[in-house]
Design a protein around this motif. Structure first.
Motif, PDB file in Angstrom:
ATOM      1  N   SER A  98     -18.191  -0.306  -3.126  1.00 16.87           N
ATOM      2  CA  SER A  98     -17.024  -0.823  -3.846  1.00 16.87           C
ATOM      3  C   SER A  98     -17.057  -2.348  -3.882  1.00 16.87           C
ATOM      4  O   SER A  98     -17.287  -2.991  -2.855  1.00 16.87           O
ATOM      5  CB  SER A  98     -15.741  -0.355  -3.151  1.00 16.87           C
ATOM      6  OG  SER A  98     -14.626  -1.109  -3.589  1.00 16.87           O
ATOM      7  N   LEU A 100     -14.642  -4.277  -3.870  1.00 15.84           N
ATOM      8  CA  LEU A 100     -13.625  -4.792  -2.962  1.00 15.84           C
ATOM      9  C   LEU A 100     -14.132  -4.857  -1.523  1.00 15.84           C
ATOM     10  O   LEU A 100     -13.687  -5.703  -0.741  1.00 15.84           O
ATOM     11  CB  LEU A 100     -12.359  -3.929  -3.044  1.00 15.84           C
ATOM     12  CG  LEU A 100     -11.642  -3.959  -4.403  1.00 15.84           C
ATOM     13  CD1 LEU A 100     -10.393  -3.096  -4.368  1.00 15.84           C
ATOM     14  CD2 LEU A 100     -11.298  -5.393  -4.808  1.00 15.84           C
ATOM     15  N   LYS A 104     -14.173  -8.402   0.708  1.00 16.86           N
ATOM     16  CA  LYS A 104     -13.640  -8.502   2.066  1.00 16.86           C
ATOM     17  C   LYS A 104     -14.560  -9.317   2.972  1.00 16.86           C
ATOM     18  O   LYS A 104     -14.123 -10.194   3.723  1.00 16.86           O
ATOM     19  CB  LYS A 104     -13.434  -7.102   2.642  1.00 16.86           C
ATOM     20  CG  LYS A 104     -12.669  -7.059   3.935  1.00 16.86           C
ATOM     21  CD  LYS A 104     -12.398  -5.617   4.331  1.00 16.86           C
ATOM     22  CE  LYS A 104     -11.598  -5.545   5.624  1.00 16.86           C
ATOM     23  NZ  LYS A 104     -11.317  -4.138   6.011  1.00 16.86           N
ATOM     24  N   GLU A 137     -14.987  -9.239  -9.298  1.00 21.87           N
ATOM     25  CA  GLU A 137     -14.040  -9.283  -8.188  1.00 21.87           C
ATOM     26  C   GLU A 137     -14.338 -10.438  -7.226  1.00 21.87           C
ATOM     27  O   GLU A 137     -13.426 -11.118  -6.749  1.00 21.87           O
ATOM     28  CB  GLU A 137     -14.060  -7.953  -7.421  1.00 21.87           C
ATOM     29  CG  GLU A 137     -13.682  -6.744  -8.254  1.00 21.87           C
ATOM     30  CD  GLU A 137     -12.300  -6.865  -8.871  1.00 21.87           C
ATOM     31  OE1 GLU A 137     -11.396  -7.448  -8.225  1.00 21.87           O
ATOM     32  OE2 GLU A 137     -12.112  -6.393 -10.006  1.00 21.87           O
TER      33      GLU A 137
END
Length: 245
Positions: A98, A100, A104, A137
Motif C-alpha cells: 500500500s 500509505l 508512514k 501519496e
C-alpha cells in the motif's frame, strides 16, 4: 590522484564525492564515525515481512532503532544521514504494498532528520502505474527534493519507473555500474538500474548529470571483465567507442 585526496580505510577519497556508510544501529554508527565517515545511511522497509527477514524486526521497530543514530549524527557535528525504504511497491512475501505504508516510513525518516529518502523497488516488480500510485501519496508527505528512487530492473521496468519519478520532480537516482548487485530475498531479482543506461536516458532528455558516459562505460567493462561476467547494461553492450583503460 594528486594531493587533494585522503585515505578513508583504504579508500582514496576524492573531493566532491560522498562516501556514505550503511549504519543499521547505533553500534554501526559509532564504528563508521571511528573510521572517519561523514555521511551514513539507515535502511527500513514498507513491508513488515521483508523487514523481519532482512534485519529481524518489524518496520516500526526498525524506525525506533534509527532514532539514536539520527540523534548521534546531529550531536557529532551534523553528520548527514540518508534514509532508504525497501519494497515500496512490492514485497516477495506480502505482494503489493500500500502506498500509505510507504508514506508512514518515509514521513518518519524525514521527521527524524534524514536529508534524503531513497524509495526502493527492491525486487523490481514496479511498473509506471504502481510507481505513480505510490508517488502520488509520498510527495504529499515529503517534498520531491528530499526524495530519490532506487529501481531494480528484474522485469525491465527500471528506466520507465525512473522516468515517471522525473515527472514528480525527483532528481536523484540510485544506480549501479553495469547493473551489478541484486536482492538475496527475491528469486530472480536483478541488480539496480545500470548506471550507463540511466545516464544515456538522462542525457537524451537534455538533463545535465556531470558524468562522462564513455568513461563510465569503460569502468563498467573493466569491472565486468574482472568479475568474468557480462554487463547488464544495454548501452554498455552496444557502445563501440569505450575501452577498459
Amino acid at each position: 590522484m594528486g594531493d587533494n585526496t585522503e585515505v578513508f580505510r583504504g579508500i582514496r577519497k576524492v573531493p566532491g564525492i560522498s562516501y556514505p556508510v550503511l549504519t543499521p544501529n547505533l553500534k554501526g554508527f559509532e564504528s563508521a564515525l571511528e573510521a572517519g565517515a561523514e555521511e551514513v545511511a539507515v535502511f527500513g522497509a514498507a513491508s513488515d515481512a521483508f523487514s523481519l527477514k532482512n534485519v529481524n524486526c518489524t518496520a516500526a521497530e526498525a524506525i525506533e532503532r534509527f532514532r539514536p543514530v539520527l540523534k548521534a549524527a546531529q550531536k557529532h557535528g551534523g553528520i548527514r544521514v540518508r534514509g532508504y525504504v525497501s519494497t515500496v511497491v512490492g514485497c516477495p512475501y506480502e505482494g503489493a504494498i500500500s502506498p500509505l505504508a510507504v508514506v508512514k516510513v518515509v514521513e518518519a525518516l524525514h521527521k527524524m532528520g534524514c536529508y534524503e529518502i531513497s524509495l526502493g523497488d527492491t525486487i523490481g516488480v514496479g511498473t509506471p502505474g504502481s510507481m505513480r500510485r505510490m508517488l502520488d501519496e509520498v510527495v504529499k508527505a515529503v517534498p520531491p527534493e528530499n526524495l530519490a528512487v532506487h529501481c531494480h530492473d528484474t522485469y525491465g521496468q527500471a528506466l520507465s519507473n525512473i522516468l515517471v519519478s522525473l515527472d514528480y520532480g525527483i532528481r536523484v537516482v540510485d544506480a549501479s555500474v553495469s547493473g551489478l548487485g541484486g536482492c538475496p530475498y527475491a528469486r530472480g531479482a536483478s541488480g539496480n538500474a545500470a548506471t550507463e543506461d540511466v545516464i544515456y536516458m538522462l542525457h537524451g532528455l537534455g538533463l545535465e548529470t556531470g558524468v562522462q558516459l564513455e568513461k563510465l562505460i569503460g569502468v563498467g567493462r573493466y569491472i565486468c571483465s574482472q568479475l568474468g561476467r557480462p554487463s547488464e547494461s544495454k548501452v554498455n553492450r552496444t557502445w563501440k567507442g569505450a575501452t577498459t583503460s
